[in-house]
Design a protein around this motif. Structure first.
Motif, PDB file in Angstrom:
ATOM      1  N   LEU A   1      -1.113   5.420  10.839  1.00  0.00           N
ATOM      2  CA  LEU A   1      -0.640   6.457   9.917  1.00  0.00           C
ATOM      3  C   LEU A   1      -0.911   6.072   8.467  1.00  0.00           C
ATOM      4  CD1 LEU A   1       2.715   7.296  11.704  1.00  0.00           C
ATOM      5  CD2 LEU A   1       0.831   8.907  11.334  1.00  0.00           C
ATOM      6  N   LEU A   2      -0.671   4.812   8.121  1.00  0.00           N
ATOM      7  CA  LEU A   2      -0.950   4.366   6.755  1.00  0.00           C
ATOM      8  C   LEU A   2      -2.443   4.458   6.458  1.00  0.00           C
ATOM      9  CD1 LEU A   2       1.477   1.316   6.576  1.00  0.00           C
ATOM     10  CD2 LEU A   2       1.654   3.426   5.238  1.00  0.00           C
TER      11      LEU A   2
ATOM     12  N   SER B   1       0.813  -1.221   0.000  1.00  0.00           N
ATOM     13  CA  SER B   1       0.000   0.000   0.000  1.00  0.00           C
ATOM     14  C   SER B   1       0.845   1.269   0.000  1.00  0.00           C
ATOM     15  CB  SER B   1      -0.923   0.004   1.225  1.00  0.00           C
ATOM     16  OG  SER B   1      -0.172   0.064   2.427  1.00  0.00           O
ATOM     17  N   SER B   2       2.150   1.130  -0.116  1.00  0.00           N
ATOM     18  CA  SER B   2       3.019   2.313  -0.146  1.00  0.00           C
ATOM     19  C   SER B   2       3.981   2.237  -1.324  1.00  0.00           C
ATOM     20  CB  SER B   2       3.774   2.450   1.188  1.00  0.00           C
ATOM     21  OG  SER B   2       4.572   1.305   1.461  1.00  0.00           O
TER      22      SER B   2
ATOM     23  N   LEU C   1      -6.683   7.465   3.652  1.00  0.00           N
ATOM     24  CA  LEU C   1      -7.953   8.183   3.741  1.00  0.00           C
ATOM     25  C   LEU C   1      -7.827   9.570   3.121  1.00  0.00           C
ATOM     26  CD1 LEU C   1     -10.864   8.343   4.840  1.00  0.00           C
ATOM     27  CD2 LEU C   1      -9.905   9.188   6.989  1.00  0.00           C
ATOM     28  N   VAL C   2      -6.733  10.261   3.444  1.00  0.00           N
ATOM     29  CA  VAL C   2      -6.510  11.602   2.880  1.00  0.00           C
ATOM     30  C   VAL C   2      -6.365  11.534   1.365  1.00  0.00           C
ATOM     31  CG1 VAL C   2      -4.920  13.562   2.821  1.00  0.00           C
ATOM     32  CG2 VAL C   2      -5.497  12.490   5.015  1.00  0.00           C
TER      33      VAL C   2
ATOM     34  N   TYR D   1      -7.631   0.214   1.276  1.00  0.00           N
ATOM     35  CA  TYR D   1      -6.363  -0.020   1.970  1.00  0.00           C
ATOM     36  C   TYR D   1      -6.391   0.583   3.376  1.00  0.00           C
ATOM     37  CZ  TYR D   1      -3.703  -2.199  -1.798  1.00  0.00           C
ATOM     38  OH  TYR D   1      -3.233  -3.084  -2.741  1.00  0.00           O
ATOM     39  N   ALA D   2      -7.025   1.743   3.512  1.00  0.00           N
ATOM     40  CA  ALA D   2      -7.172   2.320   4.849  1.00  0.00           C
ATOM     41  C   ALA D   2      -7.933   1.349   5.755  1.00  0.00           C
ATOM     42  CB  ALA D   2      -7.895   3.667   4.766  1.00  0.00           C
ATOM     43  N   GLY D   3      -9.000   0.766   5.222  1.00  0.00           N
ATOM     44  CA  GLY D   3      -9.772  -0.191   6.005  1.00  0.00           C
ATOM     45  C   GLY D   3      -8.975  -1.443   6.337  1.00  0.00           C
TER      46      GLY D   3
END
Length: 390
Positions: free
Chosen positions: A85-86, A25-26, A91-92, A171-173
């Motif tokens: 944080l991830l 996810s990064s 989310l942002v 991915y946030a979830g």
């Protein structure tokens, strides 16, 4: 003994899933999402991809403090912070109405990267298992090798089903529903009696002359290694096409790198630490150099070159975690890994731009030669490190 082995396997497996989602996810996110983001928003593709560079630079700045935090309090709170944080960063990004907000999301993801990728995970294992952490680090890299295998198809599926914004929210979830519970539920905390706080217990004291030389050489290895691996991961398809390889064939050749990485890590695991980690590092650098030299020379053996490169890169991931443990000992391992992570992450952040400039102004042949030269230089640094062995 069996209970201890099961506990260790549980910790490593939990960390393995955490690393797959953190990397996927990064670091591996723009490979799939950058195109759809640029097409949907009209933001320049180079700027969209640049979000990752921003995140890596933030991670580089944060990494020394992360190492100190793991040394003092263990890895559990740091890895839990990474999950939060991830999740917040995605989310942002998923809700970003403009490019500045998108970059702000990558700033947050960068903090999560600094708290949650290999270096903090290695430091966590070093804090748990001390001098016996090498097998655990090796096994963890085997898990991490599946990050792109799992997350590239997952990202593509999410983009197709719910769009790039929905993929980021998903991915946030996942970080809140999977990563965070794994860390809090299966990664043991450090007992209060084992925490340290400044004074004579500080592990960031000045290094002895031999240790300082070893530290600088290892930092150089990480800078050159990070530059080479990131340039290859970003520009490989372009470089192969410049040599007349069709796009479909270039993608197929590139797909050889992942299995080669995993296979090399399995061989290293099977060896069960019979040789010093500096030998692992030397073998890694030689394999990477052989692969890139074959490509630079234009020898018609692309598949062989990329298998050699992938195998070397696979065990390089192990060596970057185990060599500092062998050179500096377990007591200061989390702190020094955090300090060593900074130059390597900074190099990874700048490498895509270096590759783009080289391709633009020097052409693909110059880029091939540059990669081979950097790899040769790293063989020299790895050889010099052997002279610092305590």
């Amino acid at each position: 003994m069996r209970s201890e082995a099961r506990d260790r396997l549980t910790v490593i497996s939990a960390l393995g899933v955490v690393e797959i989602l953190a990397w996927g996810s990064s670091f591996y996110l723009p490979a799939v999402l950058a195109g759809p983001i640029a097409a949907d928003t009209g933001w320049p593709l180079a700027w969209v991809v640049g979000g990752l560079s921003i995140g890596l630079l933030v991670a580089a700045i944060a990494s020394p403090r992360v190492g100190i935090a793991i040394h003092r309090h263990g890895g559990r709170p740091v890895l839990a912070s990474a999950a939060l944080l991830l999740a917040l960063g995605h989310l942002v990004i998923g809700l970003a109405p403009s490019l500045p907000v998108f970059f702000a999301g990558w700033l947050v993801i960068g903090l999560g990267v600094g708290c949650g990728l290999y270096d903090p995970a290695f430091a966590t294992l070093g804090r748990f298992y001390g001098a016996e952490a090498r097998p655990a680090i090796t096994t963890l890299t085997l898990w991490g090798g599946f990050a792109s295998t799992v997350c590239w198809p997952l990202s593509a599926f999410l983009v197709e089903q719910v769009g790039w914004r929905g993929a980021c929210l998903a991915y946030a979830g996942l970080h809140l529903a999977v990563t965070l519970p794994l860390v809090l539920g299966l990664i043991p905390g450090v007992p209060a009696s084992a925490e340290v706080d400044g004074g004579e217990h500080r592990a960031d004291a000045p290094l002895a002359p031999r240790e300082r030389r070893a530290f600088l050489l290892m930092a150089g290895v990480l800078v050159l290694g990070g530059t080479v691996t990131t340039m290859v991961s970003v520009h490989l398809i372009t470089l192969l096409q410049a040599r007349g390889v069709a796009l479909a064939a270039a993608v197929s050749y590139g797909a050889l790198i992942g299995p080669a990485q995993v296979a090399a890590r399995v061989v290293e695991m099977a060896n069960k630490g019979r040789h010093h980690p500096l030998w692992t590092l030397m073998v890694a650098m030689v394999l990477v150099t052989l692969g890139l030299t074959i490509l630079a020379a234009g020898i018609p053996a692309v598949a062989v070159a990329l298998v050699l490169y992938g195998a070397g890169n696979g065990i390089y991931s192990i060596a970057r975690g185990t060599v500092p443990l062998a050179l500096f000992g377990a007591d200061r391992y989390p702190v020094l890994v955090g300090r060593l992570a900074r130059p390597g992450l900074a190099a990874q952040a700048l490498a895509p731009s270096l590759g783009a400039v080289t391709l633009t102004y020097g052409g693909p042949d110059t880029a091939y030669v540059l990669l081979a030269a950097l790899a040769f230089a790293n063989v020299g640094l790895a050889a010099a490190l052997r002279g610092t062995r305590p």
